[in-house]
Design an enzyme around this catalytic site. Structure first.
Site, PDB file in Angstrom:
ATOM      1  N   MET A 156      39.793 128.290 156.150  1.00  0.00           N
ATOM      2  CA  MET A 156      39.073 127.537 154.935  1.00  0.00           C
ATOM      3  C   MET A 156      40.133 127.434 153.782  1.00  0.00           C
ATOM      4  O   MET A 156      39.806 127.914 152.595  1.00  0.00           O
ATOM      5  CB  MET A 156      37.639 128.068 154.491  1.00  0.00           C
ATOM      6  CG  MET A 156      36.982 126.952 153.775  1.00  0.00           C
ATOM      7  SD  MET A 156      36.604 125.615 154.786  1.00  0.00           S
ATOM      8  CE  MET A 156      35.070 124.931 153.926  1.00  0.00           C
ATOM      9  N   GLY A 157      41.374 127.317 154.206  1.00  0.00           N
ATOM     10  CA  GLY A 157      42.455 126.845 153.027  1.00  0.00           C
ATOM     11  C   GLY A 157      42.135 125.405 152.672  1.00  0.00           C
ATOM     12  O   GLY A 157      41.046 124.879 152.569  1.00  0.00           O
ATOM     13  N   ILE A 159      43.441 122.592 153.707  1.00  0.00           N
ATOM     14  CA  ILE A 159      43.119 121.663 154.681  1.00  0.00           C
ATOM     15  C   ILE A 159      41.656 121.792 155.016  1.00  0.00           C
ATOM     16  O   ILE A 159      40.722 120.558 154.940  1.00  0.00           O
ATOM     17  CB  ILE A 159      43.966 121.739 155.777  1.00  0.00           C
ATOM     18  CG1 ILE A 159      45.486 121.258 155.232  1.00  0.00           C
ATOM     19  CG2 ILE A 159      43.482 120.512 156.890  1.00  0.00           C
ATOM     20  CD1 ILE A 159      46.589 121.440 156.608  1.00  0.00           C
ATOM     21  N   THR A 238      43.959 120.328 164.457  1.00  0.00           N
ATOM     22  CA  THR A 238      45.046 119.473 163.950  1.00  0.00           C
ATOM     23  C   THR A 238      45.874 120.740 162.977  1.00  0.00           C
ATOM     24  O   THR A 238      46.511 120.362 162.002  1.00  0.00           O
ATOM     25  CB  THR A 238      44.473 118.695 162.570  1.00  0.00           C
ATOM     26  OG1 THR A 238      43.522 119.485 161.905  1.00  0.00           O
ATOM     27  CG2 THR A 238      43.719 117.640 163.219  1.00  0.00           C
ATOM     28  N   ARG A 240      47.937 124.030 164.752  1.00  0.00           N
ATOM     29  CA  ARG A 240      49.128 124.123 165.457  1.00  0.00           C
ATOM     30  C   ARG A 240      48.816 124.325 167.109  1.00  0.00           C
ATOM     31  O   ARG A 240      47.913 124.900 167.166  1.00  0.00           O
ATOM     32  CB  ARG A 240      50.467 125.341 165.263  1.00  0.00           C
ATOM     33  CG  ARG A 240      51.033 125.147 163.862  1.00  0.00           C
ATOM     34  CD  ARG A 240      52.423 124.056 164.156  1.00  0.00           C
ATOM     35  NE  ARG A 240      53.119 124.117 163.146  1.00  0.00           N
ATOM     36  CZ  ARG A 240      53.218 123.162 162.133  1.00  0.00           C
ATOM     37  NH1 ARG A 240      52.186 122.372 161.869  1.00  0.00           N
ATOM     38  NH2 ARG A 240      53.916 123.217 161.133  1.00  0.00           N
ATOM     39  N   GLU A 269      56.026 121.672 171.170  1.00  0.00           N
ATOM     40  CA  GLU A 269      56.627 120.390 170.563  1.00  0.00           C
ATOM     41  C   GLU A 269      58.267 120.642 170.471  1.00  0.00           C
ATOM     42  O   GLU A 269      58.594 121.588 170.048  1.00  0.00           O
ATOM     43  CB  GLU A 269      56.145 120.185 169.314  1.00  0.00           C
ATOM     44  CG  GLU A 269      54.555 119.887 169.192  1.00  0.00           C
ATOM     45  CD  GLU A 269      53.962 119.537 168.304  1.00  0.00           C
ATOM     46  OE1 GLU A 269      54.439 119.866 167.071  1.00  0.00           O
ATOM     47  OE2 GLU A 269      53.028 118.520 168.052  1.00  0.00           O
ATOM     48  N   HIS A 293      50.798 114.375 166.445  1.00  0.00           N
ATOM     49  CA  HIS A 293      51.113 115.301 165.452  1.00  0.00           C
ATOM     50  C   HIS A 293      51.398 114.380 164.009  1.00  0.00           C
ATOM     51  O   HIS A 293      52.423 114.666 163.533  1.00  0.00           O
ATOM     52  CB  HIS A 293      52.268 116.451 165.540  1.00  0.00           C
ATOM     53  CG  HIS A 293      52.108 117.605 164.820  1.00  0.00           C
ATOM     54  ND1 HIS A 293      52.667 118.864 165.152  1.00  0.00           N
ATOM     55  CD2 HIS A 293      51.303 117.699 163.768  1.00  0.00           C
ATOM     56  CE1 HIS A 293      52.391 119.635 164.433  1.00  0.00           C
ATOM     57  NE2 HIS A 293      51.577 118.910 163.293  1.00  0.00           N
TER      58      HIS A 293
END
Length: 329
Positions: A156-157, A159, A238, A240, A269, A293
């Protein structure tokens, strides 16, 4: 001041206000070059590295640059930068914290809707002139609306909070798990209640991941945690690719432990052709919606990130302490 730009020159030209950059600064472009010797030839005497968030900045490069003062990530991520080597040398590593939080939150909601509505599969079936087949079958199988889902946010940062805020407009019930609980006033504002991790996994219809990539979060979602989820639930990532054990995710999809997944990122990636997630049987692959991404690479996000990066570089040039330091200096 000399800046080694380890990102696309065209991106700098499009999203940066080059007229605002001091004429005394020298910009040297490496694009996506990864060979240390070539990078040193291009800009070994640079004071600052400005790097794409997915561009490796290795110890050999850091140690060989005598004037290096700061490494600025173009994005939020910095896991491709050797922050330990930078700290040992007294080099600041800075990121663009929260700069693309709105963009990534939109992508998370997009993937939730895309999986619920089977958007990719539906697009293909219409192109194959199978529209009636899809409509008839899916109406019997049932299509769930987002407002009717209980969404669990892990992390819950900035984003995670932006995602919760957008879900208010869909009238979805939102719960969250995070290492640090939000103040009660902020929970009320977001209409999000805190749940212990196992309870969140076992009760929510959608699990949306918003975790950083580090040693503690690697394979955070594993088979044990996937087994806790409802068989009708959906996993959204969404963050990593490394935060999900992909082999375990494949097992979960094959065994019907979860209903589907929406993935903006997978590991490693750049995505390689032999990635197992790309070679699943059709009935399994149709339950995954991929995006490349792009959650945080909107025009607005890039302009904001570049503005911050150049301002941060100016701080270093003026002998000031930069902002958003992530390597403990």
């Amino acid at each position: 001041m000399k800046i080694l730009l380890m990102t696309l020159k065209k991106r700098i030209e499009r999203f940066s206000d080059l007229a605002a950059i001091p004429e005394s600064w020298e910009l040297v472009f490496a694009d996506f070059e990864t060979d240390t010797r070539k990078l040193l030839t291009i800009g070994g005497d640079a004071d600052v590295i400005f790097a794409d968030a997915m561009q490796p900045v290795r110890k050999k490069l850091i140690d060989a640059m005598p004037h290096l003062k700061m490494i600025q990530s173009e994005g939020v991520g910095y896991d491709w930068i050797d922050i330990r080597a930078a700290k040992e040398k007294g080099v600041f590593v800075c990121n663009n914290a929260a700069a693309n939080s709105k963009a990534v939150a939109e992508q998370a909601v997009l993937l939730m809707l895309a999986v619920l509505r089977r958007t990719v599969e539906g697009d293909r079936m219409v192109r194959e002139a199978r529209q009636i087949e899809a409509k008839s079958n899916w109406s019997l199988e049932g299509i769930r609306e987002l407002w009717n889902c209980h969404v669990g946010i892990i992390g819950m940062g900035a984003i995670g909070q932006e995602t919760a805020g957008r879900l208010k407009g869909f009238e979805a019930k939102v719960s969250y798990y995070s290492r640090h609980r939000l103040p009660e006033e902020r929970e009320r504002e977001l209409r999000a209640d805190y749940l212990p991790l196992n309870e969140l996994l076992s009760t929510c219809d959608i699990i949306s991941l918003h975790l950083p990539s580090n040693a503690e979060t690697k394979n955070f979602i594993n088979l044990n945690r996937l087994r806790l989820m409802k068989k009708s639930s959906v996993l959204i990532n969404t963050a990593r690719g490394e935060v999900v054990d992909q082999d375990d995710l494949i097992i979960a999809l094959k065994e019907g432990l979860i209903a589907g997944a929406g993935l903006d990122t997978i590991s490693p990636e750049p995505v390689r052709p032999d990635n197992a997630l790309l070679h699943l049987p059709e009935e399994i692959s149709e339950r995954i919606t991929f995006s490349p991404h792009i959650g945080g690479v909107t025009e607005q996000a890039f302009k904001k990130m570049h503005t911050f990066a150049w301002t941060n570089i100016r701080r270093v040039d003026e002998g000031k302490r930069p902002e958003n330091i992530v390597n403990g200096l």
